[in-house]
Design an enzyme around this catalytic site. Structure first.
Site, PDB file in Angstrom:
ATOM      1  N   GLU A  52       5.752  30.417 -36.075  1.00  0.00           N
ATOM      2  CA  GLU A  52       7.801  30.836 -36.209  1.00  0.00           C
ATOM      3  C   GLU A  52       8.146  29.654 -36.833  1.00  0.00           C
ATOM      4  O   GLU A  52       8.866  29.035 -37.673  1.00  0.00           O
ATOM      5  CB  GLU A  52       8.088  31.921 -35.351  1.00  0.00           C
ATOM      6  N   ASP A 140      -1.404  28.731 -24.906  1.00  0.00           N
ATOM      7  CA  ASP A 140      -0.950  29.265 -25.883  1.00  0.00           C
ATOM      8  C   ASP A 140       0.642  29.745 -25.175  1.00  0.00           C
ATOM      9  O   ASP A 140       1.379  29.377 -25.881  1.00  0.00           O
ATOM     10  CB  ASP A 140      -1.170  30.264 -27.140  1.00  0.00           C
TER      11      ASP A 140
END
Length: 144
Positions: A52, A140
């Site tokens: 994003e 992550d």
């Protein structure tokens, strides 16, 4: 599935082909894609280059984001949910939240419409990746 989610999935596949994490995103305004990106944390050695964020960076300065829709193959994390709220994006469409719950409540409490399509294709892409790369995935999502 609409063309915008297909474009986000294409971005996720591109990220995977580059040796990265298969999460993709597109930003849509007035029925047109104005930004696209994929998770490039591995490729760029970046702690913050989520799909994003990459998408927003590639869209550039667009003035008001209030009439945009962000598509993502995975429910945005709190970093990316914060960017959605900060920029005034009012609608987020996601492919799935099975493999990662993200921050939908955070966004909805701030007036963002969150639509989870719960797409098998997105779930299987992430499930396969997580199974093959658990250490990278845990890095992550900050769970190392």
């Amino acid at each position: 599935m609409d063309e915008f989610m297909k474009a986000a999935i294409d971005e996720a596949r591109q990220g995977l082909a580059e040796g990265g994490i298969p999460i993709g995103s597109v930003l849509v305004k007035a029925g047109k894609i104005i930004g696209r990106g994929h998770n490039r944390r591995v490729q760029k050695g970046s702690p913050t280059l989520h799909a994003e964020i990459d998408c927003l960076e590639n869209a550039g300065r667009v003035g008001s984001y209030k009439d945009t829709v962000l598509y993502s193959t995975l429910m945005p994390c709190y970093l990316c949910s914060g960017a959605v709220v900060q920029f005034g994006i009012k609608k987020v469409v996601v492919g799935e939240a099975v493999t990662f719950p993200g921050g939908p409540e955070f966004m909805m409490q701030r007036g963002v419409e969150v639509i989870n399509l719960n797409l098998d294709e997105c779930v299987s892409m992430m499930t396969d990746f997580i199974e093959k790369n658990p250490k990278l995935w845990n890095e992550d999502i900050g769970e190392l």
